[in-house]
Design an enzyme around this catalytic site. Structure first.
Site, PDB file in Angstrom:
ATOM      1  N   TYR A   1       0.865  -1.186   0.000  1.00  0.00           N
ATOM      2  CA  TYR A   1       0.000   0.000   0.000  1.00  0.00           C
ATOM      3  C   TYR A   1       0.897   1.230   0.000  1.00  0.00           C
ATOM      4  CZ  TYR A   1      -3.564   3.399   1.399  1.00  0.00           C
ATOM      5  OH  TYR A   1      -4.409   4.489   1.431  1.00  0.00           O
TER       6      TYR A   1
ATOM      7  N   ASP B   1       9.368   2.315   0.016  1.00  0.00           N
ATOM      8  CA  ASP B   1       8.343   3.008   0.797  1.00  0.00           C
ATOM      9  C   ASP B   1       8.473   2.542   2.247  1.00  0.00           C
ATOM     10  OD1 ASP B   1       6.142   4.051   2.002  1.00  0.00           O
ATOM     11  OD2 ASP B   1       4.704   3.414   0.475  1.00  0.00           O
TER      12      ASP B   1
ATOM     13  N   LYS C   1       4.225   8.672   8.858  1.00  0.00           N
ATOM     14  CA  LYS C   1       3.612   8.065  10.059  1.00  0.00           C
ATOM     15  C   LYS C   1       4.302   8.463  11.370  1.00  0.00           C
ATOM     16  CE  LYS C   1       1.112   4.296   7.887  1.00  0.00           C
ATOM     17  NZ  LYS C   1      -0.318   4.368   8.060  1.00  0.00           N
TER      18      LYS C   1
HETATM   19  C1  PLP Z   1       3.644   1.857   3.293  1.00  0.00           C
HETATM   20  C2  PLP Z   1       2.711   3.022   3.204  1.00  0.00           C
HETATM   21  N1  PLP Z   1       2.950   3.994   2.304  1.00  0.00           N
HETATM   22  C3  PLP Z   1       2.148   5.066   2.197  1.00  0.00           C
HETATM   23  C4  PLP Z   1       1.041   5.211   3.008  1.00  0.00           C
HETATM   24  C5  PLP Z   1       0.168   6.418   2.870  1.00  0.00           C
HETATM   25  O1  PLP Z   1       0.379   7.270   3.948  1.00  0.00           O
HETATM   26  P1  PLP Z   1      -0.742   8.327   4.366  1.00  0.00           P
HETATM   27  O2  PLP Z   1      -1.901   7.547   4.910  1.00  0.00           O
HETATM   28  O3  PLP Z   1      -0.056   9.189   5.391  1.00  0.00           O
HETATM   29  O4  PLP Z   1      -1.107   9.098   3.147  1.00  0.00           O
HETATM   30  C6  PLP Z   1       0.761   4.227   3.960  1.00  0.00           C
HETATM   31  C7  PLP Z   1      -0.420   4.356   4.832  1.00  0.00           C
HETATM   32  O5  PLP Z   1      -0.842   3.448   5.511  1.00  0.00           O
HETATM   33  C8  PLP Z   1       1.613   3.099   4.050  1.00  0.00           C
HETATM   34  O6  PLP Z   1       1.354   2.105   4.919  1.00  0.00           O
END
Ligand code: PLP
Length: 397
Positions: free
Chosen positions: A110, A204, A232
Site C-alpha cells: 500500500y 516506501d 507516520k
Molecule cells: C507503506 C505506506 N505507504 C504510504 C502510506 C500512505 O500514507 P498516508 O496515509 O499518510 O497518506 C501508507 C499508509 O498506511 C503506508 O502504509
C-alpha cells in the site's frame, strides 16, 4: 459500531466512556501511545511563532539532517504532509529523472491513495476493478503490478517494457498484507533489475521507518534504494512525511529543476517541531525498542500457545513491535495471494468478539497489530485472555 471519543496511552475510549486496549495505534504512527507527555506537553510552545509559514526554516533543515543521519540514502529530501504525497513526489521525480512513465509495484503493498498506488493495493483498499474505482484508464497503462517475493513473475510482467520503466516501488518489508518479509534475494533482485533497465528503486518506508528501528527496513535488508519515503511515526501523530534520495535525482525538483511538488501544510513548524520531539524521545530512550520487542514477543508467544492448545493451524509473526496472524492455515503470508486466502468471515467475527472484550483491532485482516511504549504487560495478558475467549466463541458458535 465503535465510535471513538478519546484516547490515552495504550487505550481508546468510546462515546460511552468504555476503555479498549488499542492495537490500531493510528495505523502505525503512535509508537509512544496516544498521549506521551514528551509529545503532547506544551504544544502551544510549538505554535507560539505561528503554525504555517510557507517558507523554509532552520528547524526544517535540521530535521532533514537528522533524518539523513539514519537514512543516508536520503541525500536530499522534501517534506510533505502525508505518505500519499511523499510517494506521489517520489514517483514524479523518478519519472522526470528517467524520462519514462511506467511504475512497477507489488500486489498487497500500500502506497497511499493516489491513482497509480491503488492497483491491487493492500491495507483496506478495495480496487480490484480499476475501471469502477475512479481511476482513469490512462493511468492503468503506466502501472505494472507484480507478485511480491516472486522475481519470475516480475520478469514476466516487465518483459518487453523494460525501457519504459521509471521506478520499481516497493515496501521493502510489508505491513499492508499482514506482515510480510522479503525472501532472500528478492530485494537484491529488485536492485539488480532497476540497475539493469535504468529504473529507480523506491523504498516506501512509511510504516517501517522508526517502527523497525531508527535505521528502518533499509538497514535491515541491507539494500540501498534510489529514493525513500517516510511518514507516520515521524510526526508522532502530527501530519508530516518526506521523500528523498540521491542528490542528482532530487535535483529534478523545482525550483532548481522542472518537477513541481507542493503542499500548503508541508514542512510547517508545528509538524517539524513534533518530529524533532519524536527523534529526541527515541534518542534519549534507547530502551524503548527492546521494551516494545519484549512485550511483542510476550503477545506473540501467548497467541502461539492459545493456537497450540486449540490445535489451530495459524502462524504468528512478530518483528519489533508488530504482531500479526491470519486466519489461514500454513506458513505466514509471502504475497497477496496468500493474504487473500485468509478467512474474512472468521476475522470479522473475531474482531467483534475482541471488541466486545475491550480490545480494539484493525478492522481489516490485511493490517497488523501495532504495540507501543504505552502498552504494559498487564495489557498484553488481558489481551491474551480476550483472544482465548474470542477463539472459543468463534470456533464453537
Ligand atoms: C507503506 C505506506 N505507504 C504510504 C502510506 C500512505 O500514507 P498516508 O496515509 O499518510 O497518506 C501508507 C499508509 O498506511 C503506508 O502504509
Amino acid at each position: 459500531m465503535f465510535v471513538q471519543a478519546s484516547a490515552r496511552g495504550a487505550y481508546a475510549y468510546d462515546e460511552h466512556g468504555r476503555r479498549y486496549i488499542d492495537y490500531i495505534m493510528g495505523y502505525g504512527p503512535l509508537l509512544f501511545g496516544h498521549t506521551h507527555p514528551a509529545l503532547v506537553a506544551d504544544l502551544d510552545t510549538l505554535a507560539a511563532s505561528g503554525w504555517i509559514w510557507g517558507t523554509t526554516h532552520p528547524e526544517e533543515i535540521r530535521l532533514a539532517e537528522r533524518i539523513r543521519n539514519y537514512l543516508p540514502a536520503m541525500e536530499r529530501m522534501r517534506f510533505t504532509s502525508t505518505g500519499t504525497e511523499a510517494v506521489m513526489g517520489a514517483v514524479r521525480v523518478a519519472r522526470a529523472s528517467t524520462r519514462r512513465s511506467i511504475v512497477v509495484k507489488f500486489a498487497g503493498n500500500y502506497h497511499g491513495h493516489s491513482d497509480l498506488a491503488l492497483f491491487d493495493a493492500g491495507a483496506s483498499a478495495h480496487t480490484d476493478d480499476a475501471s469502477r474505482s475512479g481511476i482513469p484508464y490512462g493511468v492503468t497503462q503506466d502501472v505494472i503490478v507484480a507478485r511480491y517475493n516472486d522475481l519470475d513473475d516480475l520478469d514476466a510482467k516487465m518483459n518487453g517494457r523494460e525501457g519504459d520503466i521509471a521506478a520499481i516501488l516497493v515496501e521493502p518489508i510489508v505491513g499492508n498484507m499482514g506482515y510480510v518479509t522479503p525472501v532472500p534475494g528478492f530485494l537484491a533482485g529488485l536492485r539488480a533489475r532497476a540497475d539493469r533497465v535504468g529504473a529507480l528503486l523506491v523504498f516506501d518506508e512509511v510504516i517501517t521507518w522508526l517502527r523497525l528501528g531508527l535505521h528502518g527496513a533499509s538497514a535491515i535488508v541491507g539494500i540501498t534504494p534510489d529514493l525513500v519515503t517516510v511518514g507516520k511515526i515521524l510526526g508522532g501523530g502530527a501530519p508530516i512525511a518526506a521523500f528523498g534520495g540521491r542528490a542528482e535525482v532530487m535535483a529534478e525538483l523545482a525550483p532548481a529543476g522542472r518537477v513541481f511538488t507542493g503542499g500548503t501544510h508541508a514542512g510547517n513548524p508545528v509538524s517539524v517541531g513534533m518530529a524533532h520531539r519524536v527523534l529526541d524521545l527515541l534518542e534519549s530512550h534507547p530502551h524503548y525498542y527492546p521494551q516494545m520487542e519484549t512485550l511483542a514477543e510476550r503477545l506473540a508467544s501467548g497467541i502461539r500457545s492459545l493456537f497450540a492448545d486449540r490445535a489451530l493451524p495459524y502462524a504468528v509473526v512478530q518483528h519489533a513491535s508488530i504482531v500479526d496472524f491470519k486466519f489461514r492455515a500454513g506458513e505466514p503470508n509471502r504475497n497477496y495471494d496468500d493474504a487473500r486466502r485468509a478467512d474474512k468471515e472468521l476475522y470479522r467475527r473475531y474482531y467483534d468478539a475482541m471488541l466486545a472484550r475491550g480490545i480494539l483491532l484493525p478492522p481489516s485482516q490485511n493490517e497488523v497489530m501495532f504495540l507501543s511504549v504505552a502498552h504494559a504487560e498487564g495489557d498484553i495478558d488481558a489481551t491474551l485472555v480476550a483472544i482465548g475467549e474470542s477463539l472459543d466463541e468463534i470456533f464453537t458458535s
